[in-house]
Write a protein that holds these residues in place. Sequence first.
Motif, PDB file in Angstrom:
ATOM      1  N   GLN A 176      -6.159   9.138  -8.306  1.00 19.78           N
ATOM      2  CA  GLN A 176      -5.235   9.937  -7.492  1.00 19.78           C
ATOM      3  C   GLN A 176      -4.285   9.012  -6.748  1.00 19.78           C
ATOM      4  N   LEU A 177      -3.908   7.934  -7.424  1.00 24.55           N
ATOM      5  CA  LEU A 177      -3.014   6.960  -6.818  1.00 24.55           C
ATOM      6  C   LEU A 177      -1.634   7.571  -6.636  1.00 24.55           C
ATOM      7  N   SER A 178      -0.983   7.223  -5.548  1.00 22.73           N
ATOM      8  CA  SER A 178       0.306   7.827  -5.219  1.00 22.73           C
ATOM      9  C   SER A 178       1.322   6.734  -4.929  1.00 22.73           C
ATOM     10  N   GLY A 179       2.509   7.196  -4.547  1.00 19.68           N
ATOM     11  CA  GLY A 179       3.571   6.243  -4.264  1.00 19.68           C
ATOM     12  C   GLY A 179       4.281   5.799  -5.525  1.00 19.68           C
ATOM     13  N   GLN A 180       5.123   4.804  -5.378  1.00 17.87           N
ATOM     14  CA  GLN A 180       5.890   4.307  -6.510  1.00 17.87           C
ATOM     15  C   GLN A 180       5.160   3.152  -7.185  1.00 17.87           C
ATOM     16  N   ILE A 181       5.521   2.918  -8.429  1.00 16.76           N
ATOM     17  CA  ILE A 181       5.008   1.731  -9.115  1.00 16.76           C
ATOM     18  C   ILE A 181       5.709   0.528  -8.498  1.00 16.76           C
ATOM     19  N   PRO A 182       4.972  -0.381  -7.888  1.00 20.84           N
ATOM     20  CA  PRO A 182       5.643  -1.512  -7.230  1.00 20.84           C
ATOM     21  C   PRO A 182       6.398  -2.367  -8.245  1.00 20.84           C
ATOM     22  N   PHE A 183       7.656  -2.665  -7.946  1.00 20.55           N
ATOM     23  CA  PHE A 183       8.474  -3.425  -8.899  1.00 20.55           C
ATOM     24  C   PHE A 183       7.924  -4.837  -9.083  1.00 20.55           C
TER      25      PHE A 183
END
Length: 1020
Positions: free
Chosen positions: A420-427
């Motif tokens: 249930q990971l959230s947020g953006q994919i870190p660049f």
Amino acid sequence: MESSIYVYLLSILLFCHIIPFTHSFNSSFQPRCHDDESSALFQFKESFIIDNTFDDCYPKVESWKLVKGERGDCCSWDGVQCDEETNHVISLNLANSCLYGSINSNNTLFRLVHLHSLNLACNDFNLSQIPSQIGRLSRLTHLNLSFSSLSGQIPQQIFNLSRLISLDLSRYHHGLKLHNPSFKDLVQHLTNLKVLHLSSMNISSKVPELLANFSSLESLRLSGCALQGEFPVGIFQLPNLKILDLSYNPDLKGYLPPFQLKSALKSLILSGSNFVGELPSSFGNLAYLEELDIYRCNFTGKIPYSFRNLSKLVYLDLSRNHFSPSISSFSSVGNLTKITTLRLVGLNLTGEIPSWLMNLTQLSVVNLRQNQLTGPIPSWLMNLTQLSLVNLGFNQLTGPIPSSLAKLSKLENVFFWNNQLSGQIPFQIYNLTSLCNLELSSNDLQGSIPSNVSRLKNLEGLDLHSNNLVGSVDLSAFLQLKKLRLLILSFNSLTLITKISTTASTPKFQVLGLASCNLAGFPRFLHNQDQLEFLDLSSNNILGKLPSWMCSISTNYLDYLNLSHNLLTGFEKEPALFQWAQIRILDLRSNRLHGSLPLPPSSTFSYLISHNKLVGEVSALLCKLSALETLDLSFNNLSGSLPHCLGNLSDSLSLLDLRRNNFNGSIPSTWRTGCKLRMISIGYNQLQGKVPRTLAKCSSLELIDFGKNLIIDRFPSWLRNLQDLRILILRSNGFYGVIDKPQAKGFSNLRVIDLSHNSFTGKLSSIHFEIWDAMKVINASLMTYMGDSMGPNDWFPAGAYYGRYDYSMILYSKGLELEYTKIPDILTAIDFSYNKFEGEIPDIIGNLQKLYLLNLSNNFLNGHIPSSLANLKALECLDLSRNMLSGKLPSELSKLTFLSSFNVSYNQLEGPIPRGNQFDTFESNRYEGNKGLCGFPLKKKCENFEASPQERSNVVEDDDTGFVFKFKWMIVLIGYGSGFIFGVVVGHKVTRKKHNWFLKTFGRKQQHRSQRVNRRRSIS
């Protein structure tokens, strides 16, 4: 001066003597190798082909030469060793030497009778048998024929090799047999063995007790030998045993004894065997242990505290056992600071990722997949600088993916899927230039895909399916990654831009998932793809006809093709000619295909083409698809008679769905003994005749749906012999007569029975309801579905859930037709409505405590409504309308707090209507036609009636938990709990737009998780 002259004269004298001596030595030089052995070796070489296509092989024999007219010194040949004194060939090592060809008893190899060591491992002897002449090499102490494509029974002459101390006959798959002579015979004759490796040999017997007496035994490998019985516990205690591998023998039972303090064990591998019990507290005595693999055994209890003493342990796999799920019980593992590989898969571990992992600074591989771990991915994980693989998939982790992940410079494989990971994919993650696999699918990730993905030059696999990623994505960014073999972007909110020249250089994909990517046509770059095994273009807007070039891409590799849920209307060429030689799964469901039914390739085992506009008859040529396991032609306009040869597919066909067509004639009756059919669904057609008795040969049947046809027959009581039958639907036919009382127990696994809209007569016998055990107790702790454990494409990526067939059916509840595109295992229902049943409702129905639906309406039932119905605490729908029931409504029914539909209209009931809970929500039409009923919600008031339950008390006590709820609070809960199976689950009829939501809601939270794993994921 004199001394100088003396030295000079002495030098001349010596020189004069040395010259003739040297000449004599040169003229009498003899090669060390014996003529017969040199000739035998050369003929051995000539009997084989040198095949350089083998992986990493080196052709040693190519350097062997015999110059015409001269003797060759074979003792100097590559792989040959001679005795220093006798010059006989005593060792031949041709392991991995690219040899291909058969080896037989006439081979000159067996003339080398002085051999002590023979190693022919990793060649290809073309399934030859081990020649009986092997017995001539009686001086052998070391024999290695492993992985050399030998087959057949081990010859008895191998017993002549009584000096053997090392024997290795391992291989990748069963080929060699040890039946007669047996395993026991082998160890009785070869009593000097220190090394015995027989992995993947077909032994199929017990492990001889005699092996426990082999005090010199150092290494025993018996992986995948079909071993049986109980493993001799004394073998664990052999004083010199360093390696023991018993893996993948599921019928081999055993337990671990107490271990001695001086045990020499370095490697203990029991994975896939049936070892049970707890790990002994003396486990810490294995001070030299470097490798422990007990994956998929049946061990229980806690990890012993003494584990912390295994200071040399490098590899540890405790996965898929039944240990205590508390992560703290594994804390002793945190002391094993030399571990480089740690696998704790499928142990139901709870809590956060354990902090003791920080101590394992040498970790290269950590796999905690398929547990119930919660919380965020900890930042300290980034201190494990040696990590090359981290797998946290199939947990319940939350929060963002830490950007500090990019600090792990050696990281090659990241598997965070199904959390249930959230947020953006870190660049920053795209700075990991060594990354090979990045799996982030089935999370709640948002934002766009960073543009710097093209920097991952070593990337082989990228899976981002089923997230909330948005935006336009230019496919050319991925096509710059020349090593990329797996790309799945399915089921996000992405728009894929595919304007790429057909001549542009692109990676050779093996797995490509572009479902729900707003594609309006077939991407042209697919023209150049000739190694695709898996292609998913489902749930797009691809319109028009299937072009001919698409029917011939990757003709020798394509295994799975999913074009379902598009707008395809037909095929560019008619009749359609599919050219995929190896395809197993072809999914064309939910399009607009018209015309006749196209025939799939002969390799197909799952053909899914439902929900189209196909017309015409089904060709009998379909019966020639001998590999066919799943056939779904439902929801089309097909007509004519069904090919009776369908029964000829008894050996393969498992799932047959022909619903919602216009088929007529009789049901195929040629089902044979050993029939593998698990589901037959042919409802909503115009089929006639009787139910074929040959279906009794299909002993694995779980679902039978013959509803809405023109069948005229008595109740097929012989179906009781189908012990796996869970769903039986005969509604809306011409079935008639009395349902016979069972002579023996049957239908014990039946969960849904629908006999409605027929002409059955007689009384409802108590015996029928008594034997339906599956309706009494059901595990509702997890939401699982029929067919979850099977599926034709289990190895495919999890994004391909459209590629499997789910059991489905139609039920009627609350006057609505409900289509279940997935059938919950907890669903239980009895529908006997619209028949001619008479007599009383048996009290014993109250024992079916997990029943969700009971419909006995429109019959001739009389007598009282049994108060035992109040025991049906899971009941959501109860319809007893239009009968001749009399007496009062049992007040106990108010305890049915999940009841969302209730109807007793048009009976002869009297007295007050119960109050409280759901009974305060039912409308008056549910009671009409009963002149004697009174009370809310009817206008007729009850005279001389005491206060209603609600008026007497404003609380309701739950019988199971003892918790007390305020009545108003219970009404709030009704909206969530009441009507779940027959209300909320109606949402199973999922549109494409809602599919992503459905996957997350019913998938993750209720463990409907696709576990189809691509073969390339074996690394994880």
